[in-house]
Design a protein around this motif. Structure first.
Motif, PDB file in Angstrom:
ATOM      1  N   LEU A 203       4.152  -4.211  -9.535  1.00 17.35           N
ATOM      2  CA  LEU A 203       4.535  -5.606  -9.745  1.00 17.35           C
ATOM      3  C   LEU A 203       5.850  -5.732 -10.497  1.00 17.35           C
ATOM      4  O   LEU A 203       6.625  -6.665 -10.251  1.00 17.35           O
ATOM      5  CB  LEU A 203       3.428  -6.342 -10.519  1.00 17.35           C
ATOM      6  N   LEU A 204       6.094  -4.805 -11.406  1.00 19.35           N
ATOM      7  CA  LEU A 204       7.299  -4.887 -12.235  1.00 19.35           C
ATOM      8  C   LEU A 204       8.538  -4.468 -11.443  1.00 19.35           C
ATOM      9  O   LEU A 204       9.628  -5.017 -11.634  1.00 19.35           O
ATOM     10  CB  LEU A 204       7.140  -4.027 -13.489  1.00 19.35           C
ATOM     11  N   ALA A 205       8.378  -3.478 -10.543  1.00 18.52           N
ATOM     12  CA  ALA A 205       9.507  -3.015  -9.737  1.00 18.52           C
ATOM     13  C   ALA A 205       9.569  -3.719  -8.378  1.00 18.52           C
ATOM     14  O   ALA A 205      10.539  -3.552  -7.645  1.00 18.52           O
ATOM     15  CB  ALA A 205       9.422  -1.513  -9.528  1.00 18.52           C
ATOM     16  N   ASN A 206       8.529  -4.498  -8.058  1.00 13.15           N
ATOM     17  CA  ASN A 206       8.448  -5.232  -6.788  1.00 13.15           C
ATOM     18  C   ASN A 206       8.571  -4.297  -5.582  1.00 13.15           C
ATOM     19  O   ASN A 206       9.362  -4.511  -4.670  1.00 13.15           O
ATOM     20  CB  ASN A 206       9.526  -6.323  -6.718  1.00 13.15           C
ATOM     21  N   LYS A 207       7.748  -3.233  -5.582  1.00 14.36           N
ATOM     22  CA  LYS A 207       7.785  -2.315  -4.454  1.00 14.36           C
ATOM     23  C   LYS A 207       6.397  -1.733  -4.202  1.00 14.36           C
ATOM     24  O   LYS A 207       5.551  -1.668  -5.095  1.00 14.36           O
ATOM     25  CB  LYS A 207       8.784  -1.188  -4.693  1.00 14.36           C
ATOM     26  N   ILE A 208       6.166  -1.327  -2.966  1.00 15.04           N
ATOM     27  CA  ILE A 208       4.916  -0.671  -2.588  1.00 15.04           C
ATOM     28  C   ILE A 208       4.955   0.771  -3.079  1.00 15.04           C
ATOM     29  O   ILE A 208       5.899   1.502  -2.801  1.00 15.04           O
ATOM     30  CB  ILE A 208       4.724  -0.707  -1.062  1.00 15.04           C
ATOM     31  N   CYS A 209       3.935   1.168  -3.811  1.00 16.27           N
ATOM     32  CA  CYS A 209       3.918   2.519  -4.375  1.00 16.27           C
ATOM     33  C   CYS A 209       2.731   3.350  -3.895  1.00 16.27           C
ATOM     34  O   CYS A 209       2.695   4.557  -4.118  1.00 16.27           O
ATOM     35  CB  CYS A 209       3.919   2.450  -5.905  1.00 16.27           C
ATOM     36  N   ALA A 210       1.757   2.699  -3.269  1.00 10.29           N
ATOM     37  CA  ALA A 210       0.553   3.420  -2.846  1.00 10.29           C
ATOM     38  C   ALA A 210      -0.180   2.584  -1.806  1.00 10.29           C
ATOM     39  O   ALA A 210       0.222   1.459  -1.483  1.00 10.29           O
ATOM     40  CB  ALA A 210      -0.347   3.706  -4.046  1.00 10.29           C
ATOM     41  N   ALA A 211      -1.262   3.147  -1.296  1.00  6.93           N
ATOM     42  CA  ALA A 211      -2.085   2.428  -0.324  1.00  6.93           C
ATOM     43  C   ALA A 211      -3.542   2.785  -0.545  1.00  6.93           C
ATOM     44  O   ALA A 211      -3.863   3.865  -1.044  1.00  6.93           O
ATOM     45  CB  ALA A 211      -1.663   2.780   1.100  1.00  6.93           C
ATOM     46  N   GLU A 212      -4.408   1.862  -0.158  1.00  4.56           N
ATOM     47  CA  GLU A 212      -5.848   2.135  -0.150  1.00  4.56           C
ATOM     48  C   GLU A 212      -6.291   2.239   1.300  1.00  4.56           C
ATOM     49  O   GLU A 212      -5.991   1.363   2.119  1.00  4.56           O
ATOM     50  CB  GLU A 212      -6.625   1.034  -0.857  1.00  4.56           C
ATOM     51  N   ALA A 213      -6.978   3.316   1.628  1.00  2.00           N
ATOM     52  CA  ALA A 213      -7.503   3.509   2.976  1.00  2.00           C
ATOM     53  C   ALA A 213      -8.863   2.826   3.085  1.00  2.00           C
ATOM     54  O   ALA A 213      -9.759   3.091   2.281  1.00  2.00           O
ATOM     55  CB  ALA A 213      -7.638   4.995   3.291  1.00  2.00           C
ATOM     56  N   LEU A 214      -8.999   1.945   4.053  1.00  2.00           N
ATOM     57  CA  LEU A 214     -10.230   1.175   4.233  1.00  2.00           C
ATOM     58  C   LEU A 214     -10.751   1.377   5.652  1.00  2.00           C
ATOM     59  O   LEU A 214     -10.001   1.241   6.623  1.00  2.00           O
ATOM     60  CB  LEU A 214      -9.954  -0.312   3.978  1.00  2.00           C
ATOM     61  N   ILE A 215     -12.029   1.711   5.757  1.00  2.00           N
ATOM     62  CA  ILE A 215     -12.596   2.025   7.060  1.00  2.00           C
ATOM     63  C   ILE A 215     -12.864   0.760   7.867  1.00  2.00           C
ATOM     64  O   ILE A 215     -13.257  -0.277   7.318  1.00  2.00           O
ATOM     65  CB  ILE A 215     -13.900   2.850   6.910  1.00  2.00           C
ATOM     66  N   ARG A 216     -12.607   0.857   9.165  1.00  2.00           N
ATOM     67  CA  ARG A 216     -12.921  -0.209  10.110  1.00  2.00           C
ATOM     68  C   ARG A 216     -13.638   0.417  11.303  1.00  2.00           C
ATOM     69  O   ARG A 216     -13.304   1.511  11.741  1.00  2.00           O
ATOM     70  CB  ARG A 216     -11.651  -0.929  10.581  1.00  2.00           C
ATOM     71  N   TRP A 217     -14.623  -0.286  11.818  1.00  2.00           N
ATOM     72  CA  TRP A 217     -15.367   0.165  12.990  1.00  2.00           C
ATOM     73  C   TRP A 217     -14.951  -0.695  14.175  1.00  2.00           C
ATOM     74  O   TRP A 217     -15.170  -1.899  14.178  1.00  2.00           O
ATOM     75  CB  TRP A 217     -16.864   0.043  12.722  1.00  2.00           C
ATOM     76  N   ILE A 218     -14.309  -0.067  15.148  1.00  2.50           N
ATOM     77  CA  ILE A 218     -13.873  -0.773  16.348  1.00  2.50           C
ATOM     78  C   ILE A 218     -14.667  -0.216  17.527  1.00  2.50           C
ATOM     79  O   ILE A 218     -14.477   0.932  17.940  1.00  2.50           O
ATOM     80  CB  ILE A 218     -12.361  -0.610  16.582  1.00  2.50           C
ATOM     81  N   LYS A 219     -15.572  -1.032  18.055  1.00  2.00           N
ATOM     82  CA  LYS A 219     -16.439  -0.589  19.147  1.00  2.00           C
ATOM     83  C   LYS A 219     -15.633  -0.352  20.423  1.00  2.00           C
ATOM     84  O   LYS A 219     -14.480  -0.769  20.540  1.00  2.00           O
ATOM     85  CB  LYS A 219     -17.534  -1.629  19.394  1.00  2.00           C
ATOM     86  N   ALA A 220     -16.269   0.292  21.376  1.00  5.92           N
ATOM     87  CA  ALA A 220     -15.609   0.630  22.637  1.00  5.92           C
ATOM     88  C   ALA A 220     -15.094  -0.615  23.357  1.00  5.92           C
ATOM     89  O   ALA A 220     -14.087  -0.558  24.072  1.00  5.92           O
ATOM     90  CB  ALA A 220     -16.573   1.399  23.538  1.00  5.92           C
ATOM     91  N   ASP A 221     -15.770  -1.750  23.171  1.00  2.00           N
ATOM     92  CA  ASP A 221     -15.339  -2.988  23.832  1.00  2.00           C
ATOM     93  C   ASP A 221     -14.268  -3.737  23.038  1.00  2.00           C
ATOM     94  O   ASP A 221     -13.877  -4.851  23.394  1.00  2.00           O
ATOM     95  CB  ASP A 221     -16.535  -3.913  24.089  1.00  2.00           C
ATOM     96  N   GLY A 222     -13.810  -3.121  21.908  1.00  2.00           N
ATOM     97  CA  GLY A 222     -12.764  -3.739  21.102  1.00  2.00           C
ATOM     98  C   GLY A 222     -13.270  -4.600  19.971  1.00  2.00           C
ATOM     99  O   GLY A 222     -12.469  -5.105  19.165  1.00  2.00           O
TER     100      GLY A 222
END
Length: 295
Positions: free
Chosen positions: A69-88
């Motif tokens: 927030l102080l430097a106003n830049k992206i420094c990392a990421a959080e990986a979040l799982i998503r389930w996408i079925k065969a039909d989308g």
């Protein structure tokens, strides 16, 4: 006479009511109903679909930026799982994670997350994203499973990544489930040189006396504090006190400019939330983070 048409169906429905009573806690009574039957059928249907999703590789990782927030830049990421079925069809984690944890399917799913996240970090090492760190969520079921530590250790060793760029997020409630065992596991994790984060801080026991026992590097303040904090109120004072601790803090749930200004006023360095970005597929996240800055 209203609960079944034959003995076999009556026993099955009685079983459904019995297991529901057990789920409600000790000394509880549960009566069979069509709604309860539909709930159980949905549960087992989802369990079977999860088995197929694991077998056919229907899971994906989305990435939500963490912002300095102080430097106003992206420094990392959080990986979040998503389930996408065969039909989308996209299935939200809240709709399948509880079942996966209850059935222990979270173990193979969690192993896939670890393997995929570490591979992503490895890929980033050869690009302009080499300085990004990546966090993954580990459930209590995973944390206490005997395969967790060996599997993580093996993947870190074979990947050759800098382990300090991998952050393991564990919820506060997972730690207080069995604090003594959790402390031992967390110290074993620290031997691997990964970063440790205590997620949803402020929603559980929140005691500084047990916090000092945990070798955590980062506290993630629960979004409820950000949402309810106003000048002079209790949530705001608690928020300021947590940020003032001699430990890195990430504020979750930053959803508007008011939240951002509140955190800046408290000199909170790291934030995460929809104000910056929702979780994104890899290609969209890469585009957002290309110059590691926000405009």
């Amino acid at each position: 006479p209203d609960d079944a048409e034959d003995e076999q169906e009556l026993i099955k429905n009685a079983d459904i009511a019995m297991y529901n009573a057990k789920d409600l806690g000790k000394n509880q009574i549960s009566f069979f109903s069509n709604e309860l039957n539909e709930k159980v059928e949905h549960y087992f249907e989802l369990k079977n679909h999860l088995d197929l999703a694991i077998k056919h590789g229907e899971f994906r990782l989305y990435f939500q930026p963490k912002v300095d927030l102080l430097a106003n830049k992206i420094c990392a990421a959080e990986a979040l799982i998503r389930w996408i079925k065969a039909d989308g069809t996209l299935v939200a984690p809240d709709n399948f994670i509880p079942v996966a944890e209850d059935t222990k399917q979270i173990i193979p799913i969690g192993q896939w997350v670890i393997e995929t996240a570490i591979q992503q970090l490895k890929d980033w090492q050869d690009t302009e994203f080499k300085d990004l760190s990546l966090s993954i969520n580990v459930s209590a079921i995973q944390l206490y499973d005997e395969s967790f530590l060996p599997h993580l250790k093996s993947n870190l060793a074979s990947s050759g990544i800098n382990p300090a760029q991998l952050e393991i997020e564990i919820t506060e409630t997972a730690v207080i489930t069995d604090t003594e065992t959790a402390v031992k596991i967390l110290y074993e994790l620290k031997k691997l040189d990964v970063m440790l984060s205590l997620d949803d801080f402020g929603t559980g026991y929140s005691s500084l006396s047990y916090l000092r026992l945990l070798p955590v590097d980062i506290l993630k303040i629960d979004r409820s504090f950000i949402a309810s904090a106003k000048e002079g109120n209790v949530s705001n004072k608690i928020l300021a006190s947590i940020i003032a601790l001699a430990i890195d803090v990430v504020a979750e749930g930053v959803e508007d400019e008011t939240h951002l200004n509140l955190l800046l006023a408290h000199q909170c360095q790291l934030g995460q939330g929809y104000y910056f970005s929702r979780p994104l597929p890899l290609a969209q996240f890469s585009e957002l983070a290309l110059d590691l800055s926000l405009h």
